[in-house]
Scaffold this motif. Sequence first.
Motif, PDB file in Angstrom:
ATOM      1  N   SER A  86       1.024  -1.336  -0.027  1.00  0.00           N
ATOM      2  CA  SER A  86      -0.072   0.097   0.138  1.00  0.00           C
ATOM      3  C   SER A  86       1.019   1.419  -0.004  1.00  0.00           C
ATOM      4  O   SER A  86       1.705   1.381   0.432  1.00  0.00           O
ATOM      5  CB  SER A  86      -0.819  -0.022   1.326  1.00  0.00           C
ATOM      6  N   GLY A  87       0.641   2.206  -0.635  1.00  0.00           N
ATOM      7  CA  GLY A  87       1.151   3.544  -0.812  1.00  0.00           C
ATOM      8  C   GLY A  87       2.409   3.183  -1.885  1.00  0.00           C
ATOM      9  O   GLY A  87       3.418   4.201  -1.946  1.00  0.00           O
ATOM     10  N   GLY A  88       2.613   2.157  -2.605  1.00  0.00           N
ATOM     11  CA  GLY A  88       3.563   1.884  -3.438  1.00  0.00           C
ATOM     12  C   GLY A  88       4.983   1.517  -2.944  1.00  0.00           C
ATOM     13  O   GLY A  88       5.786   1.342  -3.719  1.00  0.00           O
ATOM     14  N   LYS A  89       4.978   1.468  -1.587  1.00  0.00           N
ATOM     15  CA  LYS A  89       6.239   0.975  -0.800  1.00  0.00           C
ATOM     16  C   LYS A  89       6.435  -0.497  -1.289  1.00  0.00           C
ATOM     17  O   LYS A  89       5.660  -1.352  -1.392  1.00  0.00           O
ATOM     18  CB  LYS A  89       6.191   1.195   0.424  1.00  0.00           C
ATOM     19  N   GLU A  90       7.747  -0.812  -2.007  1.00  0.00           N
ATOM     20  CA  GLU A  90       8.200  -2.061  -2.242  1.00  0.00           C
ATOM     21  C   GLU A  90       8.234  -2.957  -0.977  1.00  0.00           C
ATOM     22  O   GLU A  90       8.976  -2.714  -0.266  1.00  0.00           O
ATOM     23  CB  GLU A  90       9.507  -2.127  -3.215  1.00  0.00           C
ATOM     24  N   MET A  91       7.604  -4.172  -1.214  1.00  0.00           N
ATOM     25  CA  MET A  91       7.288  -5.170  -0.100  1.00  0.00           C
ATOM     26  C   MET A  91       8.073  -6.281  -0.538  1.00  0.00           C
ATOM     27  O   MET A  91       7.997  -6.729  -1.649  1.00  0.00           O
ATOM     28  CB  MET A  91       6.087  -5.218   0.550  1.00  0.00           C
ATOM     29  N   ALA A  92       8.430  -7.288   0.779  1.00  0.00           N
ATOM     30  CA  ALA A  92       8.869  -8.508   0.376  1.00  0.00           C
ATOM     31  C   ALA A  92       8.074  -9.306   1.449  1.00  0.00           C
ATOM     32  O   ALA A  92       8.130  -9.003   2.648  1.00  0.00           O
ATOM     33  CB  ALA A  92      10.368  -8.932   0.472  1.00  0.00           C
ATOM     34  N   ALA A  93       7.664 -10.681   1.011  1.00  0.00           N
ATOM     35  CA  ALA A  93       7.023 -11.557   2.131  1.00  0.00           C
ATOM     36  C   ALA A  93       8.093 -12.771   2.159  1.00  0.00           C
ATOM     37  O   ALA A  93       7.907 -13.491   1.095  1.00  0.00           O
ATOM     38  CB  ALA A  93       5.704 -12.118   1.616  1.00  0.00           C
ATOM     39  N   VAL A  94       8.466 -12.796   3.198  1.00  0.00           N
ATOM     40  CA  VAL A  94       9.584 -13.848   3.386  1.00  0.00           C
ATOM     41  C   VAL A  94       9.201 -15.030   4.004  1.00  0.00           C
ATOM     42  O   VAL A  94       8.311 -14.852   5.175  1.00  0.00           O
ATOM     43  CB  VAL A  94      10.951 -13.330   4.413  1.00  0.00           C
ATOM     44  N   ASN A  95       9.254 -16.026   3.526  1.00  0.00           N
ATOM     45  CA  ASN A  95       8.853 -17.312   4.031  1.00  0.00           C
ATOM     46  C   ASN A  95       9.717 -17.765   5.342  1.00  0.00           C
ATOM     47  O   ASN A  95      10.769 -18.303   5.076  1.00  0.00           O
ATOM     48  CB  ASN A  95       8.943 -18.312   3.201  1.00  0.00           C
ATOM     49  N   ALA A  96       9.177 -17.467   6.667  1.00  0.00           N
ATOM     50  CA  ALA A  96      10.033 -17.819   7.650  1.00  0.00           C
ATOM     51  C   ALA A  96      10.228 -19.190   7.907  1.00  0.00           C
ATOM     52  O   ALA A  96      11.562 -19.336   8.483  1.00  0.00           O
ATOM     53  CB  ALA A  96       9.244 -17.208   8.926  1.00  0.00           C
ATOM     54  N   ARG A  97       9.764 -20.029   7.240  1.00  0.00           N
ATOM     55  CA  ARG A  97      10.128 -21.642   7.272  1.00  0.00           C
ATOM     56  C   ARG A  97      11.605 -21.555   6.436  1.00  0.00           C
ATOM     57  O   ARG A  97      12.368 -22.685   6.718  1.00  0.00           O
ATOM     58  CB  ARG A  97       9.108 -22.386   6.377  1.00  0.00           C
ATOM     59  N   CYS A  98      11.907 -20.728   5.683  1.00  0.00           N
ATOM     60  CA  CYS A  98      13.194 -20.586   4.952  1.00  0.00           C
ATOM     61  C   CYS A  98      14.380 -19.896   5.726  1.00  0.00           C
ATOM     62  O   CYS A  98      15.211 -19.660   4.994  1.00  0.00           O
ATOM     63  CB  CYS A  98      12.777 -20.237   3.454  1.00  0.00           C
ATOM     64  N   LEU A  99      13.939 -19.467   6.992  1.00  0.00           N
ATOM     65  CA  LEU A  99      15.107 -18.660   7.757  1.00  0.00           C
ATOM     66  C   LEU A  99      15.730 -19.854   8.485  1.00  0.00           C
ATOM     67  O   LEU A  99      15.286 -20.726   9.067  1.00  0.00           O
ATOM     68  CB  LEU A  99      14.590 -17.596   8.596  1.00  0.00           C
ATOM     69  N   GLU A 100      16.990 -19.386   8.816  1.00  0.00           N
ATOM     70  CA  GLU A 100      17.901 -20.193   9.384  1.00  0.00           C
ATOM     71  C   GLU A 100      17.783 -19.791  10.972  1.00  0.00           C
ATOM     72  O   GLU A 100      17.918 -18.736  11.385  1.00  0.00           O
ATOM     73  CB  GLU A 100      19.392 -20.140   9.486  1.00  0.00           C
ATOM     74  N   GLY A 101      17.649 -21.088  11.800  1.00  0.00           N
ATOM     75  CA  GLY A 101      17.752 -20.705  13.279  1.00  0.00           C
ATOM     76  C   GLY A 101      16.513 -19.935  14.014  1.00  0.00           C
ATOM     77  O   GLY A 101      16.573 -19.318  14.877  1.00  0.00           O
ATOM     78  N   VAL A 102      15.451 -20.108  13.436  1.00  0.00           N
ATOM     79  CA  VAL A 102      14.341 -19.157  13.760  1.00  0.00           C
ATOM     80  C   VAL A 102      13.409 -20.294  14.371  1.00  0.00           C
ATOM     81  O   VAL A 102      12.968 -21.158  13.817  1.00  0.00           O
ATOM     82  CB  VAL A 102      13.507 -18.464  12.621  1.00  0.00           C
ATOM     83  N   ASP A 103      12.810 -20.002  15.519  1.00  0.00           N
ATOM     84  CA  ASP A 103      11.921 -20.858  16.356  1.00  0.00           C
ATOM     85  C   ASP A 103      10.547 -20.356  16.133  1.00  0.00           C
ATOM     86  O   ASP A 103      10.181 -19.605  16.676  1.00  0.00           O
ATOM     87  CB  ASP A 103      12.268 -20.792  18.001  1.00  0.00           C
ATOM     88  N   LEU A 104      10.077 -21.143  14.955  1.00  0.00           N
ATOM     89  CA  LEU A 104       8.668 -20.480  14.549  1.00  0.00           C
ATOM     90  C   LEU A 104       7.556 -20.519  15.622  1.00  0.00           C
ATOM     91  O   LEU A 104       6.691 -19.811  15.693  1.00  0.00           O
ATOM     92  CB  LEU A 104       8.448 -21.492  13.354  1.00  0.00           C
ATOM     93  N   GLY A 105       7.627 -21.418  16.820  1.00  0.00           N
ATOM     94  CA  GLY A 105       6.713 -21.379  17.695  1.00  0.00           C
ATOM     95  C   GLY A 105       6.877 -20.377  18.670  1.00  0.00           C
ATOM     96  O   GLY A 105       5.857 -20.210  19.427  1.00  0.00           O
ATOM     97  N   ALA A 106       7.845 -19.545  18.524  1.00  0.00           N
ATOM     98  CA  ALA A 106       7.730 -18.426  19.529  1.00  0.00           C
ATOM     99  C   ALA A 106       7.394 -17.082  18.875  1.00  0.00           C
ATOM    100  O   ALA A 106       7.181 -16.281  19.751  1.00  0.00           O
ATOM    101  CB  ALA A 106       9.269 -18.116  19.508  1.00  0.00           C
ATOM    102  N   TYR A 107       6.613 -17.288  17.727  1.00  0.00           N
ATOM    103  CA  TYR A 107       5.667 -16.078  17.246  1.00  0.00           C
ATOM    104  C   TYR A 107       4.184 -16.351  16.865  1.00  0.00           C
ATOM    105  O   TYR A 107       3.943 -17.472  16.853  1.00  0.00           O
ATOM    106  CB  TYR A 107       6.583 -15.723  15.942  1.00  0.00           C
ATOM    107  N   GLU A 108       3.731 -15.337  17.220  1.00  0.00           N
ATOM    108  CA  GLU A 108       2.450 -15.052  16.968  1.00  0.00           C
ATOM    109  C   GLU A 108       2.124 -15.353  15.390  1.00  0.00           C
ATOM    110  O   GLU A 108       2.644 -14.575  14.638  1.00  0.00           O
ATOM    111  CB  GLU A 108       1.857 -13.755  17.422  1.00  0.00           C
ATOM    112  N   VAL A 109       1.161 -16.376  15.184  1.00  0.00           N
ATOM    113  CA  VAL A 109       0.648 -16.407  13.823  1.00  0.00           C
ATOM    114  C   VAL A 109      -0.708 -15.756  13.657  1.00  0.00           C
ATOM    115  O   VAL A 109      -1.571 -16.132  14.363  1.00  0.00           O
ATOM    116  CB  VAL A 109       0.707 -18.036  13.383  1.00  0.00           C
TER     117      VAL A 109
END
Length: 117
Positions: A86-109
Amino acid sequence: MTIYRGGCHCGRISFSVSGEIDKLLACNCSLCSKRGGLLWFVGREQLTLDSPKADELPTYRFNTRRVAHHFCDVCGCSPFSEAPGSGGKEMAAVNARCLEGVDLGAYEVTHYDGRNH
Ligand SMILES: [Zn+2]
């Protein structure tokens, strides 16, 4: 600020993302429900690709074709997408499953009803 490392399974796509993960988004649109990613939205400038350039990666677009869903044609992973926000700002949607060392269960979904948007 944290620097996260990420990429596809085989390493053809690799990148770093700067910032702090606040929450993750699970979307039920026709693509996300099959692909199963957990999305972290960041400004495109927070994402630095090591290789290759985004416009050289295989890319899937559907529906409005606004979002460029990049994927690896070697291992099949979809570690990030790009789109104007929105507003023309360039965004990226990163798939957090593809990040190293991230405990996915620690974040609100947050569950996003992309199927009806
Ligand atoms: Zn790969």
